[in-house]
Design a protein around this motif. Structure first.
Motif, mmCIF file in Angstrom:
data_model
loop_
_atom_site.group_PDB
_atom_site.id
_atom_site.type_symbol
_atom_site.label_atom_id
_atom_site.label_comp_id
_atom_site.label_asym_id
_atom_site.label_seq_id
_atom_site.Cartn_x
_atom_site.Cartn_y
_atom_site.Cartn_z
ATOM 1 N N GLN A 101 0.653 -12.230 -9.863
ATOM 2 C CA GLN A 101 0.940 -12.953 -8.626
ATOM 3 C C GLN A 101 0.477 -12.161 -7.403
ATOM 4 O OE1 GLN A 101 2.317 -16.112 -8.263
ATOM 5 N NE2 GLN A 101 1.691 -15.793 -6.149
ATOM 6 N N PRO A 102 -0.525 -12.670 -6.683
ATOM 7 C CA PRO A 102 -0.928 -11.975 -5.454
ATOM 8 C C PRO A 102 0.226 -11.963 -4.446
ATOM 9 C CG PRO A 102 -2.591 -13.570 -6.106
ATOM 10 C CD PRO A 102 -1.378 -13.817 -6.969
ATOM 11 N N ILE A 103 0.365 -10.845 -3.770
ATOM 12 C CA ILE A 103 1.403 -10.697 -2.762
ATOM 13 C C ILE A 103 0.862 -11.227 -1.436
ATOM 14 C CG2 ILE A 103 2.820 -9.044 -1.471
ATOM 15 C CD1 ILE A 103 2.737 -7.248 -3.973
ATOM 16 N N PRO A 104 1.568 -12.177 -0.834
ATOM 17 C CA PRO A 104 1.111 -12.711 0.457
ATOM 18 C C PRO A 104 0.906 -11.576 1.471
ATOM 19 C CG PRO A 104 2.938 -14.014 -0.374
ATOM 20 C CD PRO A 104 2.821 -12.799 -1.263
ATOM 21 N N LYS A 152 -3.532 -9.310 -3.109
ATOM 22 C CA LYS A 152 -3.698 -8.570 -4.365
ATOM 23 C C LYS A 152 -2.364 -8.564 -5.090
ATOM 24 C CE LYS A 152 -7.272 -5.575 -2.554
ATOM 25 N NZ LYS A 152 -7.786 -4.234 -2.493
ATOM 26 N N THR A 153 -2.430 -8.344 -6.392
ATOM 27 C CA THR A 153 -1.206 -8.250 -7.178
ATOM 28 C C THR A 153 -0.550 -6.889 -6.966
ATOM 29 O OG1 THR A 153 -2.279 -7.326 -9.127
ATOM 30 C CG2 THR A 153 -2.196 -9.750 -8.969
ATOM 31 N N ALA A 154 0.711 -6.805 -7.345
ATOM 32 C CA ALA A 154 1.407 -5.520 -7.286
ATOM 33 C C ALA A 154 0.689 -4.493 -8.167
ATOM 34 C CB ALA A 154 2.857 -5.692 -7.718
ATOM 35 N N GLU A 155 0.219 -4.933 -9.311
ATOM 36 C CA GLU A 155 -0.497 -4.026 -10.215
ATOM 37 C C GLU A 155 -1.740 -3.454 -9.533
ATOM 38 O OE1 GLU A 155 -2.278 -3.948 -14.767
ATOM 39 O OE2 GLU A 155 -1.858 -5.880 -13.839
ATOM 40 N N GLU A 156 -2.496 -4.309 -8.857
ATOM 41 C CA GLU A 156 -3.695 -3.844 -8.157
ATOM 42 C C GLU A 156 -3.343 -2.877 -7.027
ATOM 43 O OE1 GLU A 156 -6.642 -7.691 -8.693
ATOM 44 O OE2 GLU A 156 -5.064 -7.786 -7.166
ATOM 45 N N LEU A 157 -2.285 -3.194 -6.302
ATOM 46 C CA LEU A 157 -1.874 -2.323 -5.202
ATOM 47 C C LEU A 157 -1.394 -0.963 -5.709
ATOM 48 C CD1 LEU A 157 -0.111 -4.962 -2.962
ATOM 49 C CD2 LEU A 157 -2.226 -3.726 -2.438
ATOM 50 N N GLU A 164 15.731 -9.016 1.588
ATOM 51 C CA GLU A 164 16.403 -9.323 2.860
ATOM 52 C C GLU A 164 16.085 -10.714 3.373
ATOM 53 O OE1 GLU A 164 15.155 -6.121 5.376
ATOM 54 O OE2 GLU A 164 16.220 -4.618 4.190
ATOM 55 N N GLY A 165 15.258 -11.452 2.633
ATOM 56 C CA GLY A 165 14.929 -12.818 3.020
ATOM 57 C C GLY A 165 13.708 -12.935 3.907
ATOM 58 N N VAL A 166 12.960 -11.853 4.066
ATOM 59 C CA VAL A 166 11.746 -11.876 4.881
ATOM 60 C C VAL A 166 10.557 -11.926 3.939
ATOM 61 C CG1 VAL A 166 10.360 -10.641 6.586
ATOM 62 C CG2 VAL A 166 12.855 -10.494 6.662
ATOM 63 N N TYR A 167 9.724 -12.940 4.096
ATOM 64 C CA TYR A 167 8.557 -13.082 3.240
ATOM 65 C C TYR A 167 7.299 -12.945 4.086
ATOM 66 C CZ TYR A 167 11.787 -14.562 -0.312
ATOM 67 O OH TYR A 167 12.815 -14.590 -1.213
ATOM 68 N N SER A 168 6.259 -12.353 3.489
ATOM 69 C CA SER A 168 5.000 -12.137 4.199
ATOM 70 C C SER A 168 4.340 -13.447 4.560
ATOM 71 C CB SER A 168 4.033 -11.331 3.343
ATOM 72 O OG SER A 168 4.613 -10.086 3.032
#
Length: 116
Positions: free
Chosen positions: A82-85, A89-94, A112-116
């Protein structure tokens, strides 16, 4: 969630590279690349502080994602696919690029309820 994942990848007080690779469904060579570790050092000296620190970062990411998703399997799928907004990139790639701390910060913002 955290306790179950950590119990499964530990050997005594250490994170066992082989167990972690098995839980993440990755070959050891892939795990060593993610952790920026030499595969032979990772398996022959798992007690090394450097090995434990790098594997610990990955374990914290998976455990935190499992806490948020409610399921370890979902956390592993998220980590790998799953790419991170905001990153694209994915968490693995990062993690492979050396940005494990940024992934953990993103997970904390999500908690905390904050999304990119």
């Amino acid at each position: 969630m955290l306790a179950a994942f950590l119990d499964d990848i530990r050997d005594g007080d250490l994170i066992a590279p082989k167990r972690m690779a098995d839980r993440l469904r990755l070959p050891l060579t892939r795990l060593s690349k993610l952790a920026h570790l030499n595969r032979n050092v990772m398996t022959s000296r798992p007690e090394s502080p450097a090995v434990q620190e790098k594997l610990g970062q990955i374990a914290r990411i998976i455990a935190r994602a499992a806490d948020l998703s409610g399921e370890e399997g979902r956390a592993i799928i998220w980590f790998k696919y799953q790419p991170i907004p905001g990153w694209g990139k994915t968490a693995e790639e990062l993690v492979e690029e050396g940005h494990a701390d940024a992934v953990l910060e993103d997970l904390e913002r999500m908690a905390e309820g904050v999304y990119s």
